[in-house]
Write a protein that holds these residues in place. Structure first.
Motif, PDB file in Angstrom:
ATOM      1  N   HIS A 141       0.833  -1.199   0.000  1.00 49.61           N
ATOM      2  CA  HIS A 141       0.000   0.000   0.000  1.00 49.61           C
ATOM      3  C   HIS A 141       0.870   1.252   0.000  1.00 49.61           C
ATOM      4  O   HIS A 141       1.601   1.518   0.950  1.00 49.61           O
ATOM      5  CB  HIS A 141      -0.926  -0.016   1.220  1.00 49.61           C
ATOM      6  CG  HIS A 141      -1.879   1.130   1.272  1.00 49.61           C
ATOM      7  ND1 HIS A 141      -2.222   1.770   2.434  1.00 49.61           N
ATOM      8  CD2 HIS A 141      -2.572   1.768   0.280  1.00 49.61           C
ATOM      9  CE1 HIS A 141      -3.072   2.740   2.184  1.00 49.61           C
ATOM     10  NE2 HIS A 141      -3.306   2.761   0.881  1.00 49.61           N
ATOM     11  N   SER A 168       2.734  -2.718  -6.310  1.00 50.16           N
ATOM     12  CA  SER A 168       2.297  -1.578  -5.504  1.00 50.16           C
ATOM     13  C   SER A 168       0.823  -1.281  -5.758  1.00 50.16           C
ATOM     14  O   SER A 168       0.358  -1.367  -6.903  1.00 50.16           O
ATOM     15  CB  SER A 168       3.116  -0.325  -5.835  1.00 50.16           C
ATOM     16  OG  SER A 168       2.689   0.781  -5.052  1.00 50.16           O
ATOM     17  N   ARG A 169       0.119  -0.943  -4.690  1.00 55.09           N
ATOM     18  CA  ARG A 169      -1.227  -0.366  -4.782  1.00 55.09           C
ATOM     19  C   ARG A 169      -1.119   1.083  -4.306  1.00 55.09           C
ATOM     20  O   ARG A 169      -0.825   1.338  -3.138  1.00 55.09           O
ATOM     21  CB  ARG A 169      -2.230  -1.146  -3.939  1.00 55.09           C
ATOM     22  CG  ARG A 169      -2.676  -2.443  -4.595  1.00 55.09           C
ATOM     23  CD  ARG A 169      -3.941  -2.998  -3.959  1.00 55.09           C
ATOM     24  NE  ARG A 169      -4.413  -4.192  -4.642  1.00 55.09           N
ATOM     25  CZ  ARG A 169      -5.228  -4.194  -5.694  1.00 55.09           C
ATOM     26  NH1 ARG A 169      -5.677  -3.043  -6.175  1.00 55.09           N
ATOM     27  NH2 ARG A 169      -5.616  -5.317  -6.248  1.00 55.09           N
ATOM     28  N   ASP A 171      -2.718   4.817  -3.821  1.00 55.22           N
ATOM     29  CA  ASP A 171      -3.952   5.593  -3.708  1.00 55.22           C
ATOM     30  C   ASP A 171      -3.946   6.756  -4.703  1.00 55.22           C
ATOM     31  O   ASP A 171      -2.876   7.280  -5.063  1.00 55.22           O
ATOM     32  CB  ASP A 171      -4.107   6.166  -2.295  1.00 55.22           C
ATOM     33  CG  ASP A 171      -4.343   5.094  -1.241  1.00 55.22           C
ATOM     34  OD1 ASP A 171      -4.776   3.984  -1.613  1.00 55.22           O
ATOM     35  OD2 ASP A 171      -4.095   5.375  -0.050  1.00 55.22           O
ATOM     36  N   GLU A 192      -4.380  -2.294 -12.721  1.00 52.05           N
ATOM     37  CA  GLU A 192      -5.673  -1.622 -12.565  1.00 52.05           C
ATOM     38  C   GLU A 192      -5.431  -0.136 -12.362  1.00 52.05           C
ATOM     39  O   GLU A 192      -4.410   0.267 -11.789  1.00 52.05           O
ATOM     40  CB  GLU A 192      -6.425  -2.151 -11.329  1.00 52.05           C
ATOM     41  CG  GLU A 192      -6.745  -3.624 -11.339  1.00 52.05           C
ATOM     42  CD  GLU A 192      -7.262  -4.103  -9.976  1.00 52.05           C
ATOM     43  OE1 GLU A 192      -7.402  -3.255  -9.058  1.00 52.05           O
ATOM     44  OE2 GLU A 192      -7.490  -5.300  -9.831  1.00 52.05           O
ATOM     45  N   ASP A 224      -7.089   5.271  -7.559  1.00 53.21           N
ATOM     46  CA  ASP A 224      -6.512   4.091  -6.901  1.00 53.21           C
ATOM     47  C   ASP A 224      -6.023   3.115  -7.972  1.00 53.21           C
ATOM     48  O   ASP A 224      -6.792   2.750  -8.881  1.00 53.21           O
ATOM     49  CB  ASP A 224      -7.557   3.415  -6.016  1.00 53.21           C
ATOM     50  CG  ASP A 224      -7.931   4.264  -4.810  1.00 53.21           C
ATOM     51  OD1 ASP A 224      -7.295   5.327  -4.600  1.00 53.21           O
ATOM     52  OD2 ASP A 224      -8.864   3.877  -4.078  1.00 53.21           O
ATOM     53  N   SER A 225      -4.769   2.697  -7.865  1.00 53.03           N
ATOM     54  CA  SER A 225      -4.144   1.923  -8.937  1.00 53.03           C
ATOM     55  C   SER A 225      -3.299   0.785  -8.389  1.00 53.03           C
ATOM     56  O   SER A 225      -2.776   0.850  -7.278  1.00 53.03           O
ATOM     57  CB  SER A 225      -3.267   2.834  -9.809  1.00 53.03           C
ATOM     58  OG  SER A 225      -4.029   3.856 -10.411  1.00 53.03           O
ATOM     59  N   PHE A 226      -3.159  -0.250  -9.208  1.00 51.03           N
ATOM     60  CA  PHE A 226      -2.370  -1.436  -8.899  1.00 51.03           C
ATOM     61  C   PHE A 226      -1.414  -1.634 -10.068  1.00 51.03           C
ATOM     62  O   PHE A 226      -1.862  -1.692 -11.229  1.00 51.03           O
ATOM     63  CB  PHE A 226      -3.302  -2.628  -8.720  1.00 51.03           C
ATOM     64  CG  PHE A 226      -2.653  -3.941  -8.376  1.00 51.03           C
ATOM     65  CD1 PHE A 226      -1.438  -4.024  -7.719  1.00 51.03           C
ATOM     66  CD2 PHE A 226      -3.298  -5.137  -8.706  1.00 51.03           C
ATOM     67  CE1 PHE A 226      -0.862  -5.244  -7.394  1.00 51.03           C
ATOM     68  CE2 PHE A 226      -2.744  -6.371  -8.383  1.00 51.03           C
ATOM     69  CZ  PHE A 226      -1.524  -6.413  -7.722  1.00 51.03           C
TER      70      PHE A 226
END
Length: 237
Positions: A141, A168-169, A171, A192, A224-226
């Motif tokens: 995160h 990594s995710r 925000d 994503e 919000d991304s992955f």
């Protein structure tokens, strides 16, 4: 230099049980200008229908990494390894002198989505081996979490190549900076969401960037991304 590769430009293979989006030459898709990026020579984005999959088949002289995004992937090989991995797990196979394995969707109800990457090993004729690890989803995160590296460690799979793969995710509106040694390469893939690299290079879902001659980059999420980032060696392959 940052080269962007939109998801829409990937080659797609589709039948009644498989959809595979190919970022590099693979199988029936051959483009002499798109063979590899350093040691990275396969990056397939696969969706397999319930109960279906790839029967027993051979590999050699490749480091094979599978990252499950949704569902469950069942693996068996001639080394005696068998198991099921899901979200939060990474599988690494060193094919070396030769391995036989199969990959199937372990579920009879839902599809499995996974990324499969192949890297050239840093030495030939390795003894085939297998490893799977689980990583802490919370630890990625708003930071880069290493899940594969040349040295390996607890919850980091060891690979026979001078690279590190991070997840990594991020925000929305958050920013990360990544630095590496001069002369290396960076590969970024948005799983994503939407991110930008150095402000004006936009990567939407399933877009990729191949980066050279930039030892430092800044990544910012517009939502919000992955995503994944691979620190790769330079030089000829």
């Amino acid at each position: 230099m940052i080269q962007l590769y939109p998801a829409s430009k990937r080659y797609t293979v589709k039948n009644d049980w498989l959809e595979s989006n190919l970022s590099f030459s693979f199988g029936e898709y051959y483009d002499p200008s798109n063979i590899r990026f350093g040691p990275l020579r396969v990056f397939n984005d696969d969706t397999v229908q319930p109960g279906r999959g790839f029967g027993i088949h051979p590999h050699r002289e490749a480091e094979i990494v599978s990252i499950v995004l949704k569902g469950q992937l069942k693996h068996e090989d001639n080394l005696g390894n068998a198991g099921i991995i899901g979200t939060g797990s990474i599988q690494r196979i060193s094919a070396g002198t030769g391995v036989l394995h199969s990959e199937f969707n372990a579920s009879k109800q839902e599809e499995v989505q996974f990324l499969q990457l192949w890297f050239s090993p840093d030495e030939k004729k390795l003894t085939p081996s297998y490893e799977d690890i689980s990583y802490d989803l919370e630890q990625m995160h708003n930071q880069l979490l290493p899940v594969i590296s040349h040295t390996g460690s607890e919850r980091v799979a060891k690979i026979h190549q001078d690279l590190t793969l991070y997840l990594s995710r991020l925000d929305g509106k958050e920013t990360l900076t990544f630095r590496q040694e001069e002369g290396r390469r960076i590969y970024v893939f948005t799983i994503e969401g939407e991110i930008s690299i150095n402000n004006d290079n936009i990567l939407k879902s399933r877009d990729a960037a191949r980066i050279t001659d930039l030892p430092e980059i800044t990544i910012q999420a517009s939502q919000d991304s992955f995503f994944l980032l691979i620190d790769l060696p330079g030089g000829e392959f």
